[in-house]
Structures are given as C-alpha cells and as structure tokens.
Design an enzyme around this catalytic site. Structure first.
Site, PDB file in Angstrom:
ATOM      1  N   ASP A   1      48.214  33.836  37.003  1.00 10.09           N
ATOM      2  CA  ASP A   1      48.695  34.020  38.366  1.00 10.09           C
ATOM      3  C   ASP A   1      50.173  34.416  38.335  1.00 10.09           C
ATOM      4  OD1 ASP A   1      48.602  33.696  41.308  1.00 10.09           O
ATOM      5  OD2 ASP A   1      49.829  31.920  40.935  1.00 10.09           O
TER       6      ASP A   1
ATOM      7  N   ASP B   1      52.900  34.410  41.595  1.00 14.38           N
ATOM      8  CA  ASP B   1      53.801  33.600  42.424  1.00 14.38           C
ATOM      9  C   ASP B   1      53.583  32.113  42.161  1.00 14.38           C
ATOM     10  OD1 ASP B   1      54.951  35.785  43.963  1.00 14.38           O
ATOM     11  OD2 ASP B   1      52.987  35.959  44.902  1.00 14.38           O
TER      12      ASP B   1
ATOM     13  N   ASP C   1      48.790  27.882  39.607  1.00 16.01           N
ATOM     14  CA  ASP C   1      49.659  26.822  40.121  1.00 16.01           C
ATOM     15  C   ASP C   1      49.070  26.080  41.311  1.00 16.01           C
ATOM     16  OD1 ASP C   1      50.012  29.105  41.884  1.00 16.01           O
ATOM     17  OD2 ASP C   1      51.756  28.071  42.701  1.00 16.01           O
TER      18      ASP C   1
END
Length: 234
Positions: free
Chosen positions: A17, A19, A185
């Site tokens: 991922d 961001d 995240d």
C-alpha cells in the site's frame, strides 16, 4: 510481531500500500482539501479529522470532508453530494499541483523494500489513491524503481477492501494469492487480503480510520517496514 513476515521464502511477491504505509501524505491531503474548501467558501478541516477519512479513495475523502465542515446541518450529506463534482475538480487541481510537497517517506521504508527485493520478491504498489496521483508521488519520493507494477484506485472496477484489486494484481504479477504478501496500514488492506486469500502484515503507524490497528485481523504487525527483512539482511 508474528513470524510470518520474516519467512520470506513463503512468498513470491509482495503487494504494498502507499498512503500511511510507505509515505505519510496527511500534509498533502490537508493542503489540497483546504484549498478546495477555500474555493467553495467553506471552512477548513483539521488534519486530525482528515486522518480518519483517508484510505477509501478520493471520492470518499472529498465527500467526508464536505460533510464534516457542513455538520451538524441535517442536510449536510445532500449538500455535499450537490457540491461534489465542483469539489472533486478543485481537489484534483490542487492535489496535482502540490503532490509530494507536504509528505515524507516513513523511516525504514527504503530498507524494507530493499530487503524484499533482495529476497527475490516481485513488488507491486496497490493503493486506493488515483493512479495519476500515485505514480508521480512514487517518483518524487524515489520509490518507483522498486515496483514492477503500480495500480491506483481507478485501475479496477472496485477498490479495497474489495478483494478484486488484490486478485487482479496477483494475476498481473503471475503469482497466487497464498504466496503474495499484502503489506498495508489499515482494515481496508487486511479485509481485502483476507477475502483474496493473501497473507497480510500491517504497519502500526499509518491511517486506520481512527481505530487501533492492532485490533485488525492480520497475520502480523511491524513498527517499521525494515522489520520485514530477515535477520541476515538487517
């Protein structure tokens, strides 16, 4: 930390991922959204509030910001929808202009990506961020060279937490989900990975919609991507 992340021989590839996982982009989001709100003569939204809105794509982010600044108006949702097209155009204009200027690569990311590559894993970046934002950001931060493939939130018909983006990325890499590690995240990444059949490790420092990340169903957690490296590479 679960030992799954250290046994990289179990995997042929990793999907990472962007961001909140590799780059702290909260400053970019805040600058772009607040310039958008200025254009619409609306009040600003604080970064702390924006952090809880990140991760589900630009459409969700823009709509959430509009509703937030219009609350507690009972018609805030309808008003946000009516403004959405104009807001989206202004947001994209501002984001493209400042992309990367208010963001930074998290500590340990470079070392972690190097270790994954040194272990023979093929890497793809998969984000809900639009591809036109994601690719320039990776270049700006010197991360683009690690990835064979980059897919944004507009690359497929559905976004994470739907499993489709992961399954399509595995297909593009020529790997099976069971041998493809998802590194993210948030619960979006974990839910998508679970549904796709990919093992998943989450970082503890990113954006998880304001919820404690260790409460998410994942195979492991790391405080730094550098922890993904086998001991011999650290």
């Amino acid at each position: 930390m679960n030992s799954i992340s250290f046994d990289l021989t179990r995997f042929d590839a990793a999907i990472v991922d962007l961001d909140g996982t590799m780059v702290d982009t909260l400053g970019d989001f805040a600058a772009s959204l607040n310039r958008m709100l200025d254009d619409l003569s609306l009040p600003h939204v604080a970064p702390a509030a924006i952090e809880t809105m990140v991760g589900k794509g630009s459409e969700h982010l823009i709509h959430s910001a509009l509703v937030h600044v219009m609350a507690p108006d009972a018609a805030a949702d309808a008003k946000a929808q009516a403004l959405f097209d104009r807001a989206s155009e202004r947001y994209q204009h501002h984001y493209l202009a400042i992309n990367g200027q208010h963001s930074a690569v998290y500590p340990g990311v470079i070392d972690g990506l190097k270790a994954l590559r040194a272990s023979g894993l093929r890497l793809a970046c998969l984000t809900n961020k639009p591809t036109s934002f994601a690719k320039p950001l990776l270049v700006d931060k010197g991360l683009d060279g690690f990835f064979e493939l980059v897919f944004g939130g507009d690359a497929f018909e559905r976004k994470k937490p739907d499993p489709m983006p992961l399954l399509k990325t595995c297909e593009a890499l020529g790997t099976t989900p069971a041998r493809t590690l998802m590194v993210g995240d948030s619960s979006n990444d974990a839910r998508a990975a679970r549904a796709a059949g990919c093992p998943v490790v989450l970082v503890t420092y990113g954006y998880n919609h304001g919820e404690p990340v260790r409460g998410v169903d994942a195979d492991g957690f790391v405080d730094s991507l550098a922890e993904l490296a086998p001991a011999a590479l650290r």
